[in-house]
Enzyme design. Sequence first.
Site, PDB file in Angstrom:
ATOM      1  N   LYS A 142     -19.255  -9.399 -52.007  1.00 42.61           N
ATOM      2  CA  LYS A 142     -20.028 -10.328 -51.169  1.00 42.61           C
ATOM      3  C   LYS A 142     -19.065 -11.143 -50.301  1.00 42.61           C
ATOM      4  O   LYS A 142     -18.010 -11.577 -50.778  1.00 42.61           O
ATOM      5  CB  LYS A 142     -20.845 -11.246 -52.078  1.00 42.61           C
ATOM      6  N   SER A 185     -29.592 -14.111 -52.171  1.00 40.10           N
ATOM      7  CA  SER A 185     -28.718 -13.991 -51.024  1.00 40.10           C
ATOM      8  C   SER A 185     -27.739 -12.822 -51.095  1.00 40.10           C
ATOM      9  O   SER A 185     -27.174 -12.432 -50.070  1.00 40.10           O
ATOM     10  CB  SER A 185     -27.927 -15.285 -50.846  1.00 40.10           C
ATOM     11  N   SER A 217     -29.641 -15.379 -56.838  1.00 40.63           N
ATOM     12  CA  SER A 217     -29.112 -14.577 -55.732  1.00 40.63           C
ATOM     13  C   SER A 217     -28.454 -13.257 -56.124  1.00 40.63           C
ATOM     14  O   SER A 217     -28.139 -12.452 -55.249  1.00 40.63           O
ATOM     15  CB  SER A 217     -28.117 -15.399 -54.917  1.00 40.63           C
TER      16      SER A 217
END
Lengths: 96, 526
Positions: free
Chosen positions: B79, B154, B178
């Site tokens: 990420k 996310s 997330s």
Amino acid sequence: MSLSKADVEKVASLARLKLTDEELATMTRQLDQVLQYVQQLEGLDTSSVEPMAHTADLANVFADDVLRPSLPRDAALANAAKRDDECYLVPAVLGD
Amino acid sequence: MSLLDASATQLLQQLAAAEITAVEVTQAYLDQITRHDATVRSFLSVPADEALAQAAAVDARRGRGERLGPLAGLPVAVKDNLCTTGWATSCGSRMLENFRSPYDATVIARLKAADAVLIGKTNLDEFAMGGSTENSAFFPTTNPWDASRTPGGSSGGSAACVAASMAPLSIGSDTGGSIRQPAGFCGVTGLKPTYGRVSRYGLVAFASSLDQVGPLARTAEDAALLLQTIAGHDPLDSTSAPVDLPDYVGTVREPLAGLRLGLVREHFGPGLDDEVEQAVRQAIREFESLGATVTEISLPHSQYAIATYYVIAPSEASSNLARYDGVHYGYRTDETEMLAELAAEKKQLQAAGDQAGLDDLDTPLMRLYRRSRSEAFGSEVKRRIMLGAYALSAGYKDAYYVKALKVRRLIRGDYDAAFQDVDLIVGPTAPTAAFGLGDMVDDPLAMYLQDLYTVSANLAGIAGMSIPCGMTAGGLPIGLHLQAPPFAEDRLLRAGHMFQQATDWHTRRPELTTASPSGTSQKQLP
């Protein structure tokens, strides 16, 4: 209680944001909606409850008092938009 | 079995036996990215040459008989809110579009030390704020199962790339769901470790008392493999827990005898989609057939979780994001324009004889901060900064922030009581399967309410995991949410593996559309 545009403008200044008139109107409506939702917490009796800022079962975590290398100045300055050899540069702070 | 279908555990065995090379594996995944990421758009950057060079170095060292790390030659996607030297770390924000971290996050350093091949940085909601990856400043990621839907967020890029076989493993972060919600939406396994289990050093801070880094993978067994490498005490993160690291990889295949599952009464109320409920109840019956006992439990304060979370998380965010000032790093407004704007405003106020306005006029430095931040942050980030600044401001702090911290303790107390009687808590990961792109962009509160089942684990600091447990009639994955007491990740992984030995939901793969050769590939950040 309902949030006014002036309230939101004040918070924007505290948060170092500058909102357009359109953003201000949208933000006032949306923040008000979220705050109304959050107000359900008021109904809960927490008079005998201690606040819990974090869940780590730790207190006063100290590093050993020994020298170790830190970020070299050039590396620390490398991402600055404006700099000289030693410092970050900002607009004049003292009077004009 | 093709390289793209194999699990990470299988790939690792084949690599160790020299049946395949790291370059072959890496090239296979890079090819898959080239074929499909123009549609899925899970990556913000794919430094292919560097990935292949890392892979070649691993192969060369293996050829010389050198000792290699536990993930040697395995591609891992990360990420884009984990600091990575030499690569962009944009956080999905214009603010950090050109930022180059001078150091590696501990998780990145551990992946490198384990000889993993970093294959790319994945898309996310800006600063990890959101549940759909639509808040990325660059582009939304799409769900590999249905390109008109979101992958969740996310960590949407990290979930989508594993679902689309563009990486066997990925790293996400979870502040309110997330990792788990996108894992559920994309049909992969995603684990949020206990607060303190994985170092946050070099994870760009959103809400520091809630953020945790964790693995996404195809199976619980693969998640164990990745967690083993990234978890453990780190002196560079003072909130990292100085506790022993269990042998996840060695124990994940051991079934849990006499497993006691708790089903939360409050999680099967209004708002839960029928298909999701049916799949979750079927999964619970599956666990029963494997010997688990199920009891209904109550988490009486769970109804307050969203309200509590949306005070605490924005409060911490408003404080953390104060560092973006246009001075030290990150975006800076055009200074000439800024000074001209101020001069014009001053002239106007002078002409009007508005002394109060003149007294309130920003100094150039203040205006530099305000313009830089307003130009570079997206609307959700601004909204959360504003919400937090309000909740922490004089006169409101006790009513909002301190109140929420008290309710947080009650929420944790609910879990402590529940885990006296059950080993794991089981329920849906999200109230619905993946929603459509654009469905909720104009209604922040509706988006926040999606986090109903996941935020409590962050508030309480416990561990949670989502595994695939079904499909909707429309062909979308459904996630099963398992929650465990602090530091019982091994229990989650073993339960997940047990379930995946008895079911095949985790083996389902989406049918991907191939983009036309002329289709532009993902945006390459400078």
